[in-house]
Scaffold this motif. Structure first.
Motif, PDB file in Angstrom:
ATOM      1  N   LEU A  13       0.825  -1.201   0.000  1.00  0.00           N
ATOM      2  CA  LEU A  13       0.000   0.000   0.000  1.00  0.00           C
ATOM      3  C   LEU A  13       0.860   1.252   0.000  1.00  0.00           C
ATOM      4  CD1 LEU A  13      -2.561  -1.092   2.742  1.00  0.00           C
ATOM      5  CD2 LEU A  13      -2.884  -1.132   0.273  1.00  0.00           C
ATOM      6  N   GLU A  14       0.230   2.362  -0.398  1.00  0.00           N
ATOM      7  CA  GLU A  14       0.864   3.667  -0.297  1.00  0.00           C
ATOM      8  C   GLU A  14      -0.148   4.626   0.315  1.00  0.00           C
ATOM      9  OE1 GLU A  14       1.906   5.098  -4.189  1.00  0.00           O
ATOM     10  OE2 GLU A  14      -0.174   5.224  -4.860  1.00  0.00           O
ATOM     11  N   TYR A  15       0.363   5.677   0.952  1.00  0.00           N
ATOM     12  CA  TYR A  15      -0.515   6.709   1.500  1.00  0.00           C
ATOM     13  C   TYR A  15      -1.050   7.554   0.351  1.00  0.00           C
ATOM     14  CZ  TYR A  15       1.754   5.449   5.881  1.00  0.00           C
ATOM     15  OH  TYR A  15       2.229   4.750   6.958  1.00  0.00           O
ATOM     16  N   ASP A 142       2.674  16.109   5.648  1.00  0.00           N
ATOM     17  CA  ASP A 142       2.927  15.023   6.591  1.00  0.00           C
ATOM     18  C   ASP A 142       3.502  13.792   5.881  1.00  0.00           C
ATOM     19  OD1 ASP A 142       2.186  14.115   9.494  1.00  0.00           O
ATOM     20  OD2 ASP A 142       1.558  12.467   8.188  1.00  0.00           O
ATOM     21  N   PRO A 143       4.501  13.122   6.476  1.00  0.00           N
ATOM     22  CA  PRO A 143       5.074  11.934   5.831  1.00  0.00           C
ATOM     23  C   PRO A 143       4.074  10.798   5.611  1.00  0.00           C
ATOM     24  CG  PRO A 143       6.232  12.444   7.906  1.00  0.00           C
ATOM     25  CD  PRO A 143       5.159  13.474   7.716  1.00  0.00           C
ATOM     26  N   ARG A 144       3.086  10.674   6.504  1.00  0.00           N
ATOM     27  CA  ARG A 144       2.067   9.632   6.351  1.00  0.00           C
ATOM     28  C   ARG A 144       0.802  10.177   5.681  1.00  0.00           C
ATOM     29  NH1 ARG A 144       1.126   6.151  11.584  1.00  0.00           N
ATOM     30  NH2 ARG A 144       0.456   4.605  10.064  1.00  0.00           N
ATOM     31  N   LYS A 145       0.879  11.411   5.196  1.00  0.00           N
ATOM     32  CA  LYS A 145      -0.241  12.063   4.488  1.00  0.00           C
ATOM     33  C   LYS A 145      -1.481  12.159   5.375  1.00  0.00           C
ATOM     34  CE  LYS A 145       2.336  12.119   0.826  1.00  0.00           C
ATOM     35  NZ  LYS A 145       3.180  13.270   0.632  1.00  0.00           N
ATOM     36  N   VAL A 156      -5.356   6.597   8.662  1.00  0.00           N
ATOM     37  CA  VAL A 156      -4.604   6.943   7.454  1.00  0.00           C
ATOM     38  C   VAL A 156      -5.465   6.567   6.253  1.00  0.00           C
ATOM     39  CG1 VAL A 156      -2.244   6.748   8.381  1.00  0.00           C
ATOM     40  CG2 VAL A 156      -3.373   4.722   7.469  1.00  0.00           C
ATOM     41  N   VAL A 157      -5.172   7.212   5.127  1.00  0.00           N
ATOM     42  CA  VAL A 157      -5.850   6.880   3.874  1.00  0.00           C
ATOM     43  C   VAL A 157      -4.807   6.205   2.985  1.00  0.00           C
ATOM     44  CG1 VAL A 157      -7.101   7.781   1.885  1.00  0.00           C
ATOM     45  CG2 VAL A 157      -7.399   8.848   4.129  1.00  0.00           C
TER      46      VAL A 157
END
Length: 173
Positions: A13-15, A142-145, A156-157
């Motif tokens: 997965l990716e943010y 933000d690094p984690r979006k 998180v999305v």
């Protein structure tokens, strides 16, 4: 994938970043307008006084829109909140996020949101929007979006990382 399995077990997965989330929001807004517009029209038919009443001075202009009425509260606040929260709980995404293959999950486990997280995340939108939308813009920094609403609800999305096939040259020598 079973709903109680973490999202990260099945795939890489990716943010989801700021602009894709803006796009998803626009799609959700258009869909909500399509559902709400007929309801607004019905409310206006039932609540708006006749033009003759306005001419007689018996009604002030604020009453025309039904501002503060039960219908206003229902269509403008409760219906959108319920729709968004229910989509998060049952589909892990709103239609706009589904269109992108994205979903909202618990930031620690990757599991679907709990009802508490969904409500906190929704209320967090208001907190994030108040200071010049800084809490929403934060998604891009933000690094984690995560926006402030995500941080508040510990969400998180994410979406599956696109698989890029290497270039193919079928007639190469």
């Amino acid at each position: 994938m079973h709903p109680t399995q973490p999202a990260h077990d099945a795939e890489e997965l990716e943010y989801v970043g700021f602009w894709l989330r803006v796009l998803a929001s626009l799609v959700d807004t258009v869909l909500l307008l399509i559902v709400s517009a007929p309801l607004w029209w019905l409310l206006a038919q039932n609540e708006a006084p006749a033009l003759a009443d306005l001419a007689d001075g018996g009604t002030n202009l604020a009453q025309l829109g039904g501002t503060g009425s039960a219908g206003d509260l229902l269509v403008n606040y409760l219906l959108p909140a319920a729709a968004v929260i229910l989509f998060w709980l049952y589909k892990s995404a709103t239609p706009g996020k589904m269109m992108l293959g994205a979903r909202v999950v618990d930031a620690d486990s990757g599991l679907p949101l709990t009802p508490r997280q969904a409500v906190l995340r929704y209320l967090g939108y208001f907190v994030a929007a108040i200071p010049f939308c800084l809490g929403l813009i934060w998604v891009g920094l933000d690094p984690r979006k995560q926006g402030w609403h995500d941080k508040l609800a510990r969400t998180v999305v994410v979406r599956p990382k696109p698989r890029v096939a290497p270039p193919s040259f079928p007639h190469a020598r």
